[in-house]
Scaffold this motif. Structure first.
Motif, PDB file in Angstrom:
ATOM      1  N   LYS A 177      81.838  23.578 104.816  1.00 56.62           N
ATOM      2  CA  LYS A 177      81.540  24.102 103.504  1.00 56.62           C
ATOM      3  C   LYS A 177      80.151  23.621 103.101  1.00 56.62           C
ATOM      4  O   LYS A 177      79.768  22.496 103.402  1.00 56.62           O
ATOM      5  N   PRO A 178      79.406  24.445 102.413  1.00 57.67           N
ATOM      6  CA  PRO A 178      78.040  24.049 102.041  1.00 57.67           C
ATOM      7  C   PRO A 178      78.023  22.963 100.982  1.00 57.67           C
ATOM      8  O   PRO A 178      78.840  22.946 100.065  1.00 57.67           O
ATOM      9  N   ILE A 179      77.083  22.068 101.113  1.00 54.77           N
ATOM     10  CA  ILE A 179      76.894  20.998 100.136  1.00 54.77           C
ATOM     11  C   ILE A 179      76.039  21.553  99.002  1.00 54.77           C
ATOM     12  O   ILE A 179      74.994  22.165  99.238  1.00 54.77           O
ATOM     13  N   LYS A 180      76.483  21.338  97.773  1.00 51.74           N
ATOM     14  CA  LYS A 180      75.748  21.837  96.610  1.00 51.74           C
ATOM     15  C   LYS A 180      75.011  20.728  95.877  1.00 51.74           C
ATOM     16  O   LYS A 180      73.961  20.957  95.302  1.00 51.74           O
ATOM     17  N   ASN A 181      75.590  19.525  95.879  1.00 53.10           N
ATOM     18  CA  ASN A 181      75.021  18.431  95.114  1.00 53.10           C
ATOM     19  C   ASN A 181      75.172  17.145  95.910  1.00 53.10           C
ATOM     20  O   ASN A 181      76.227  16.891  96.478  1.00 53.10           O
ATOM     21  N   LEU A 182      74.113  16.343  95.949  1.00 55.21           N
ATOM     22  CA  LEU A 182      74.154  15.049  96.615  1.00 55.21           C
ATOM     23  C   LEU A 182      73.810  13.989  95.582  1.00 55.21           C
ATOM     24  O   LEU A 182      72.725  14.004  95.001  1.00 55.21           O
ATOM     25  N   ARG A 183      74.745  13.088  95.340  1.00 55.02           N
ATOM     26  CA  ARG A 183      74.511  11.995  94.398  1.00 55.02           C
ATOM     27  C   ARG A 183      74.394  10.707  95.189  1.00 55.02           C
ATOM     28  O   ARG A 183      75.223  10.425  96.051  1.00 55.02           O
ATOM     29  N   SER A 184      73.358   9.942  94.886  1.00 55.74           N
ATOM     30  CA  SER A 184      73.170   8.665  95.566  1.00 55.74           C
ATOM     31  C   SER A 184      72.696   7.621  94.571  1.00 55.74           C
ATOM     32  O   SER A 184      72.345   7.937  93.437  1.00 55.74           O
ATOM     33  N   GLY A 196      66.826   3.716  99.812  1.00 52.40           N
ATOM     34  CA  GLY A 196      65.623   4.180 100.494  1.00 52.40           C
ATOM     35  C   GLY A 196      65.836   5.364 101.424  1.00 52.40           C
ATOM     36  O   GLY A 196      64.945   6.211 101.577  1.00 52.40           O
ATOM     37  N   GLU A 197      67.001   5.457 102.031  1.00 52.11           N
ATOM     38  CA  GLU A 197      67.263   6.569 102.958  1.00 52.11           C
ATOM     39  C   GLU A 197      67.414   7.900 102.250  1.00 52.11           C
ATOM     40  O   GLU A 197      67.411   8.956 102.879  1.00 52.11           O
ATOM     41  N   TYR A 198      67.540   7.878 100.914  1.00 55.01           N
ATOM     42  CA  TYR A 198      67.756   9.116 100.157  1.00 55.01           C
ATOM     43  C   TYR A 198      66.577   9.544  99.288  1.00 55.01           C
ATOM     44  O   TYR A 198      66.658  10.555  98.615  1.00 55.01           O
ATOM     45  N   VAL A 199      65.502   8.785  99.264  1.00 62.95           N
ATOM     46  CA  VAL A 199      64.432   9.103  98.314  1.00 62.95           C
ATOM     47  C   VAL A 199      63.089   9.423  98.960  1.00 62.95           C
ATOM     48  O   VAL A 199      62.097   9.546  98.261  1.00 62.95           O
ATOM     49  N   SER A 200      63.032   9.607 100.254  1.00 57.33           N
ATOM     50  CA  SER A 200      61.752   9.946 100.884  1.00 57.33           C
ATOM     51  C   SER A 200      61.372  11.381 100.552  1.00 57.33           C
ATOM     52  O   SER A 200      62.218  12.237 100.297  1.00 57.33           O
ATOM     53  N   LYS A 201      60.070  11.656 100.544  1.00 60.17           N
ATOM     54  CA  LYS A 201      59.561  13.011 100.261  1.00 60.17           C
ATOM     55  C   LYS A 201      60.086  14.002 101.301  1.00 60.17           C
ATOM     56  O   LYS A 201      60.426  15.131 100.977  1.00 60.17           O
ATOM     57  N   GLU A 251      63.690  14.780 100.429  1.00 55.71           N
ATOM     58  CA  GLU A 251      63.728  15.606  99.219  1.00 55.71           C
ATOM     59  C   GLU A 251      63.352  17.058  99.523  1.00 55.71           C
ATOM     60  O   GLU A 251      63.987  17.984  99.025  1.00 55.71           O
ATOM     61  N   SER A 252      62.330  17.265 100.358  1.00 55.54           N
ATOM     62  CA  SER A 252      61.932  18.644 100.686  1.00 55.54           C
ATOM     63  C   SER A 252      62.988  19.321 101.563  1.00 55.54           C
ATOM     64  O   SER A 252      63.237  20.521 101.435  1.00 55.54           O
ATOM     65  N   TRP A 253      63.656  18.550 102.440  1.00 56.10           N
ATOM     66  CA  TRP A 253      64.737  19.117 103.257  1.00 56.10           C
ATOM     67  C   TRP A 253      65.884  19.581 102.359  1.00 56.10           C
ATOM     68  O   TRP A 253      66.418  20.667 102.551  1.00 56.10           O
ATOM     69  N   PHE A 277      71.010  20.240  95.330  1.00 55.65           N
ATOM     70  CA  PHE A 277      70.515  19.495  94.183  1.00 55.65           C
ATOM     71  C   PHE A 277      70.780  18.013  94.399  1.00 55.65           C
ATOM     72  O   PHE A 277      71.871  17.629  94.818  1.00 55.65           O
ATOM     73  N   GLN A 278      69.773  17.180  94.123  1.00 52.49           N
ATOM     74  CA  GLN A 278      69.925  15.740  94.295  1.00 52.49           C
ATOM     75  C   GLN A 278      69.927  15.049  92.936  1.00 52.49           C
ATOM     76  O   GLN A 278      69.043  15.271  92.118  1.00 52.49           O
ATOM     77  N   SER A 279      70.941  14.230  92.699  1.00 60.70           N
ATOM     78  CA  SER A 279      70.952  13.409  91.491  1.00 60.70           C
ATOM     79  C   SER A 279      71.005  11.949  91.916  1.00 60.70           C
ATOM     80  O   SER A 279      71.774  11.578  92.802  1.00 60.70           O
TER      81      SER A 279
END
Length: 183
Positions: free
Chosen positions: A1-8, A12-17, A20-22, A29-31
């Protein structure tokens, strides 16, 4: 199933440019929650608590050393995904995700002593099995995860004989070569 929202939690593994572009290319959507606020990620924290409670029970009842905590969490997750839940009622999480009803015929007692078939012997008279401890399941390999006491590492095997009448603490650790310091 497709991921719609990623909360973290802003690790550091979740905030690289690049990451984010991927996410943006995939339409995800990233929160990001503020640091040290697990209450803002209640679903994940509740699941973490559930799995850790089950893992503690597996370790405590089996008598297996705490160094095997990751194996216990992995097994707890395997069992949870194949057990009915309050929310889903009629289906298990595994069935909801894959569309296939899980089969629970090969369930074993975590940490129980076992023997698994070895195919790496040099002479005809060498033993064809090794002492191990049952650590869980590897459904993607169609095998069990067992801790080889002689090699001091986890291996995968389909051919395993279990002794579920004994606990690890009753297992002959002196003759088995198991030493939690070397794990």
């Amino acid at each position: 199933k497709p991921i719609k929202n990623l909360r973290s939690d802003g690790g550091g593994e979740y905030v690289s440019k690049e990451f984010e572009s991927w996410l943006a290319r995939k339409g995800i959507f990233q929160s990001i929650t503020p640091p040290h606020t697990p209450q803002l990620n209640g679903v994940a924290e509740r699941l973490n608590r559930t799995l850790m409670d089950k893992a503690r029970c597996l370790l405590y009842t089996s008598g297996v050393d705490k160094c095997f905590w990751a194996e216990a969490v992995n097994t707890a997750n395997f069992l949870r995904n194949r057990s009915p839940t309050e929310k889903l009622k009629e289906v298990t999480p595994e069935e909801c995700f894959s569309g296939k009803k899980p089969v629970a015929v090969n369930l074993r007692i975590f940490g129980s002593p076992c023997l698994y078939t070895v195919n790496e012997y040099k002479t005809k008279l060498e033993a064809r099995a090794r002492k191990a401890l049952f650590m869980g399941y590897a459904p993607e390999r169609g095998a069990y995860r067992v801790y080889d006491i002689q090699k001091k590492k986890t291996v995968f095997s389909r051919d395993v004989r279990f002794n579920e009448t004994r606990k690890f603490s009753e297992f002959d650790s002196e003759n088995s070569g198991y030493n939690s310091e070397t794990r």
